[in-house]
Motif scaffolding. Structure first.
Motif, PDB file in Angstrom:
ATOM      1  N   ALA A  94      47.378  50.490  43.225  1.00  0.00           N
ATOM      2  CA  ALA A  94      46.006  50.049  42.972  1.00  0.00           C
ATOM      3  C   ALA A  94      45.628  50.201  41.501  1.00  0.00           C
ATOM      4  O   ALA A  94      45.021  49.291  40.913  1.00  0.00           O
ATOM      5  CB  ALA A  94      45.033  50.815  43.855  1.00  0.00           C
ATOM      6  N   GLY A 100      44.732  47.206  38.957  1.00  0.00           N
ATOM      7  CA  GLY A 100      43.414  47.267  38.330  1.00  0.00           C
ATOM      8  C   GLY A 100      43.499  47.143  36.822  1.00  0.00           C
ATOM      9  O   GLY A 100      42.709  46.429  36.204  1.00  0.00           O
ATOM     10  N   THR A 139      43.127  41.023  41.267  1.00  0.00           N
ATOM     11  CA  THR A 139      42.351  41.284  42.482  1.00  0.00           C
ATOM     12  C   THR A 139      42.598  40.154  43.467  1.00  0.00           C
ATOM     13  O   THR A 139      43.189  39.135  43.120  1.00  0.00           O
ATOM     14  CB  THR A 139      40.844  41.375  42.184  1.00  0.00           C
ATOM     15  OG1 THR A 139      40.418  40.136  41.604  1.00  0.00           O
ATOM     16  CG2 THR A 139      40.522  42.527  41.247  1.00  0.00           C
ATOM     17  N   SER A 154      38.346  39.257  48.292  1.00  0.00           N
ATOM     18  CA  SER A 154      38.240  39.574  46.878  1.00  0.00           C
ATOM     19  C   SER A 154      38.837  40.937  46.535  1.00  0.00           C
ATOM     20  O   SER A 154      39.111  41.223  45.387  1.00  0.00           O
ATOM     21  CB  SER A 154      36.772  39.542  46.439  1.00  0.00           C
ATOM     22  OG  SER A 154      36.045  40.515  47.166  1.00  0.00           O
ATOM     23  N   GLY A 155      39.060  41.756  47.526  1.00  0.00           N
ATOM     24  CA  GLY A 155      39.565  43.104  47.284  1.00  0.00           C
ATOM     25  C   GLY A 155      41.075  43.168  47.244  1.00  0.00           C
ATOM     26  O   GLY A 155      41.769  42.164  47.071  1.00  0.00           O
ATOM     27  N   LEU A 156      41.563  44.367  47.426  1.00  0.00           N
ATOM     28  CA  LEU A 156      42.999  44.644  47.376  1.00  0.00           C
ATOM     29  C   LEU A 156      43.415  45.259  48.701  1.00  0.00           C
ATOM     30  O   LEU A 156      42.817  46.236  49.163  1.00  0.00           O
ATOM     31  CB  LEU A 156      43.283  45.617  46.227  1.00  0.00           C
ATOM     32  CG  LEU A 156      44.697  46.103  46.027  1.00  0.00           C
ATOM     33  CD1 LEU A 156      45.613  44.938  45.671  1.00  0.00           C
ATOM     34  CD2 LEU A 156      44.731  47.146  44.924  1.00  0.00           C
TER      35      LEU A 156
END
Length: 93
Positions: free
Chosen positions: A49, A53, A58, A26-28
């Protein structure tokens, strides 16, 4: 949001090649290969990032090959790759 693999930019001097790939996480994840990583690697990753964002992207892996691009170029390439990956045009209302 459905994602596909997309890229933007070139490997010319002063540019950056950004490739976005969907991830199961789920993150980057940002992988940076840069000729100036020692001096500016943290700033380049921050711009990547922050841009993703702001676009609400994501769950992707970003592979970036930098050849001395300015922040504005990094932002433009990340935005273009994100638009191609998502199919959502950020320039339309």
């Amino acid at each position: 949001m459905e994602m596909k693999v997309a890229q933007a930019g070139t490997l010319e001097s002063g540019d950056i090649l950004v490739r976005i790939t969907p991830s199961q996480e789920s993150g980057l994840e940002i992988n940076l290969d840069s000729t100036v990583a020692y001096q500016f690697g943290a700033q380049i990753k921050k711009v990547i990032a922050d841009t993703l964002g702001e676009l609400g992207v994501t769950g992707v892996r970003v592979d970036a090959t930098d050849k001395g691009a300015l922040d504005c170029t990094v932002r433009a390439r990340v935005t273009a790759a994100a638009v191609r990956a998502t199919g959502c045009d950020v320039w339309k209302d």
